[in-house]
Design a protein around this motif. Structure first.
Motif, PDB file in Angstrom:
ATOM      1  N   HIS A  39     -12.126   5.815   4.565  1.00 16.33           N
ATOM      2  CA  HIS A  39     -11.483   7.004   4.170  1.00 16.33           C
ATOM      3  C   HIS A  39     -11.087   8.180   5.371  1.00 16.33           C
ATOM      4  N   THR A  59       0.829  -1.197  -0.054  1.00 15.99           N
ATOM      5  CA  THR A  59      -0.142  -0.108   0.100  1.00 15.99           C
ATOM      6  C   THR A  59       0.765   1.301  -0.205  1.00 15.99           C
ATOM      7  N   GLN A  95      -1.351   7.721   1.877  1.00 18.86           N
ATOM      8  CA  GLN A  95      -2.872   7.658   1.797  1.00 18.86           C
ATOM      9  C   GLN A  95      -3.464   7.895   0.726  1.00 18.86           C
ATOM     10  N   MET A 127      -5.200   5.666  -2.641  1.00 16.55           N
ATOM     11  CA  MET A 127      -6.214   5.641  -2.931  1.00 16.55           C
ATOM     12  C   MET A 127      -6.657   5.628  -4.619  1.00 16.55           C
ATOM     13  N   TYR A 128      -5.646   6.396  -5.102  1.00 14.03           N
ATOM     14  CA  TYR A 128      -5.665   6.580  -6.643  1.00 14.03           C
ATOM     15  C   TYR A 128      -5.198   5.330  -7.530  1.00 14.03           C
ATOM     16  N   SER A 156     -11.887   3.816  -6.883  1.00 15.63           N
ATOM     17  CA  SER A 156     -11.488   4.812  -5.588  1.00 15.63           C
ATOM     18  C   SER A 156     -11.003   5.949  -6.443  1.00 15.63           C
ATOM     19  N   TYR A 207      -6.080   1.125   5.277  1.00 16.54           N
ATOM     20  CA  TYR A 207      -5.838   1.808   3.850  1.00 16.54           C
ATOM     21  C   TYR A 207      -5.149   0.613   3.185  1.00 16.54           C
TER      22      TYR A 207
END
Length: 627
Positions: free
Chosen positions: A195, A46, A108, A112-113, A118, A468
């Motif tokens: 989130h 991540t 973080q 997400m991208y 997301s 995450y």
């Protein structure tokens, strides 16, 4: 195993790992990763890792910046180091007595991208802003204030090109523990706990990102861009607010731009200038309750006010107030689980532990129905005007109370009588960005997740990293039927093998694109009513009209398409499955009541008509209770 045990302790993972290795892996230690290696793999995958710094054992300050070289806290004179370990090693091993954790915001956001879905969700704010600007250019007005994108200050920054398409806009509620709220996400996703992260010190990291920009790869567009980060709102509780805006605390000797209740010790900032003196120094969110509830308080009103003349004070009778509280509690079972915590008995909990979210659900969800026939009609209709001005999705989009705090509040809402209620304690943050319920919910989640209070900071950091993790797939046995609709488990076959038709299954639940789960009477009626959060009543769209129905069950109906295609005309066993919901229809809403309530209260009758509709005709789950 790691994901299944995310609410358990590290020791529980190690015990299960050892038992599994001993019984199924022939004592091969390398067959299952250790807890440390799993955490390392997750962080590597991540890119989200926690950073630890030393802090005072009493949480006075962090030994960073100008305090980095200190060994004694300048505020409480306690040592930075663990005294037991220091003595055991003759002052050779200096281990911090306490540490705090920072989970950097940048990784973080980048994580997400990296997920296409997301990343698409992160385009909401730009797309919604463009819709508002187009509407503003066409009509010179914004008819519905449903999110921060409708705010003039925000729009001015967009028009000035300060906030651009790929920029990220943030909000931070509370202080001792940060909760980053990413405003680029749509409101129905913005407050989901996946989130929301929690940080102790993140502003220095944010300042660095604002200076240099954040490089992001967008998986949905396969592009790399540099995003500027904007901190739109900062909010806090009473003690934390002092550090954000420099105001005097609510127990301070000299208040800022406000006053004290006569003879009281607490300072209250004023929303309105008192007409003579305050009716009562109400603390939020009580000031937002309908005026019928206001009458239940022991008001020390101005001399000119006569409570005996308040015909809107319908809950001042003790029996009526107790009955009303019981009605609120009983109505909770008819609120779907997606509405979060159901309101408790307001007559018993109002002055003690009633949560912000409970107030919002009560005032804008239950009260229009529960006060119908109780409040005089002119006041009830006027109250419905207030509710009608708040979009139905406000509890999940923006703070109702933020909108109310930005308006002038008088009680009652009609001008026939006047009682001033101008004060609100600064315990929930500045009026424009009220978001206390977010922090309340997050603290509740953390209390459930960290479980072991002996090492709260370490546990908090691990939960932050886990939140995450890569997006999970569909639950086991779920069927994705497209466009965000998913049939969930608890299915049953009701045609057996040997019959001409294929095996048909009956499903109990349907996940909707808005994140709600629509259930069915087939399974819900197996539970006692008091243990139910009724989610089988749905809003549907048929022939371009909104109607209401109760779902009996979901299924996939087979349609024989053999012979419809020339290439397959000889195949008699081709079946196509249609995803349908079998529903029992409600009547159309009572027109007179709908008109009187300004579309805020809908009354329908359950009919005998049963239809099979496409599951994609279901719009949302709604609250439906007995009259």
């Amino acid at each position: 195993m790691y994901l299944s045990l995310q609410l358990a302790s590290q020791e529980a993972y190690n015990h299960i790992r050892r038992a599994t290795i001993r019984n199924y892996a022939h004592d091969d230690e390398d067959s299952i990763l250790s807890f440390y290696n799993v955490e390392k793999l997750v962080a590597q995958y991540t890119g989200v890792e926690s950073i630890e710094h030393d802090m005072c054992p009493d949480s006075c300050l962090a030994f960073t910046g100008p305090y980095a070289a200190l060994e004694i806290c300048p505020l409480c004179d306690k040592s930075r180091w663990d005294q037991g370990k220091l003595r055991a090693t003759n002052d050779r091993s200096k281990v911090a007595a306490q540490k705090f954790t920072t989970i950097p915001l940048g990784p973080q956001l980048q994580a997400m991208y990296r997920d296409p879905d997301s990343a698409r969700h992160m385009q909401y704010l730009h797309e919604h802003t463009q819709q508002i600007l187009a509407q503003l250019r066409a009509t010179q007005s914004i008819p519905v204030i449903d999110d921060i994108a409708a705010g003039w200050d925000y729009l001015a920054a967009v028009l000035a090109n300060d906030i651009k398409q790929d920029d990220i806009v943030l909000m931070v509620p509370d202080c001792w523990m940060y909760v980053w709220i990413i405003l680029n996400l749509s409101p129905d996703k913005r407050y989901q706990k996946v989130h929301i992260s929690f940080l102790f010190v993140g502003m220095h990291h944010l300042a660095a990102l604002q200076k240099n920009g954040l490089t992001i790869w967008d998986a949905s567009r396969d592009t790399v861009f540099t995003s500027d980060l904007h901190l739109l709102f900062t909010t806090a509780d009473g003690p934390g607010l002092v550090y954000w805006d420099g105001m005097v605390g609510h127990s301070g000797k000299n208040g800022c731009q406000g006053r004290r209740k006569t003879g009281g010790s607490h300072y209250y900032p004023a929303l309105l200038r008192p007409a003579d003196r305050c009716a009562r120094a109400l603390h939020s969110p009580s000031v937002f309750l309908t005026l019928a509830i206001l009458a239940t308080f022991s008001s020390d009103c101005a001399a000119a006010d006569n409570p005996a003349t308040w015909d809107w004070a319908v809950l001042k009778d003790e029996d009526t107030w107790i009955a009303h509280g019981e009605a609120v509690e009983k109505a909770g079972v008819y609120l779907p689980g997606s509405f979060d915590r159901k309101p408790r008995n307001i007559a018993e909990k109002l002055n003690t532990s009633y949560k912000t979210w409970e107030f919002q659900l009560y005032m804008f969800g239950l009260a229009p129905a529960l006060l119908y026939g109780l409040l005089p009609m002119k006041y009830w209709q006027n109250y419905c005007k207030l509710v009608a001005r708040i979009p139905a999705t406000v509890p999940s989009t923006c703070s109702i109370t933020a909108m109310l705090l930005g308006t002038r509040i008088r009680a009652p809402l009609l001008s026939t009588q006047r009682v001033s209620a101008p004060f609100v304690r600064p315990c929930k943050g500045p009026p424009i960005c009220y978001a206390q319920w977010t922090m309340e919910r997050t603290i509740g989640n953390l209390g459930q997740e960290i479980r072991q209070p002996s090492q709260p900071y370490a546990n908090l950091s691990q939960q932050g990293v886990r939140r995450y993790e890569p997006p999970k797939g569909l639950p086991e046995g779920a069927v994705d039927v497209g466009d965000g609709y998913v049939l969930l488990r608890n299915e049953r076959a009701f045609l057996r093998h040997g019959q001409q038709l294929p095996r048909i299954r009956k499903w109990a639940r349907l996940r909707l694109p808005n994140g709600q789960t629509a259930r069915s009477s087939w399974r819900e009626k197996l539970k006692p009513l008091e243990k139910t959060r009724m989610s089988r009543n749905v809003k549907i769209k048929l022939n371009n009209k909104i109607q209401f129905a109760e779902v009996l069950y979901y299924t996939q109906l087979p349609v024989n398409v053999a012979g419809q295609n020339a290439d397959n005309s000889d195949d008699d066993n081709e079946w196509h499955f249609e995803n349908v919901a079998v529903v029992q229809m409600y009547s159309m809403p009572h027109k007179e009541l709908l008109k009187l309530s300004l579309q805020t209260l809908v009354s329908c009758t359950l009919l005998d008509d049963i239809l099979a509709i496409d599951v994609k005709n279901i719009v949302s789950v709604y609250r439906n209770g007995p009259a």
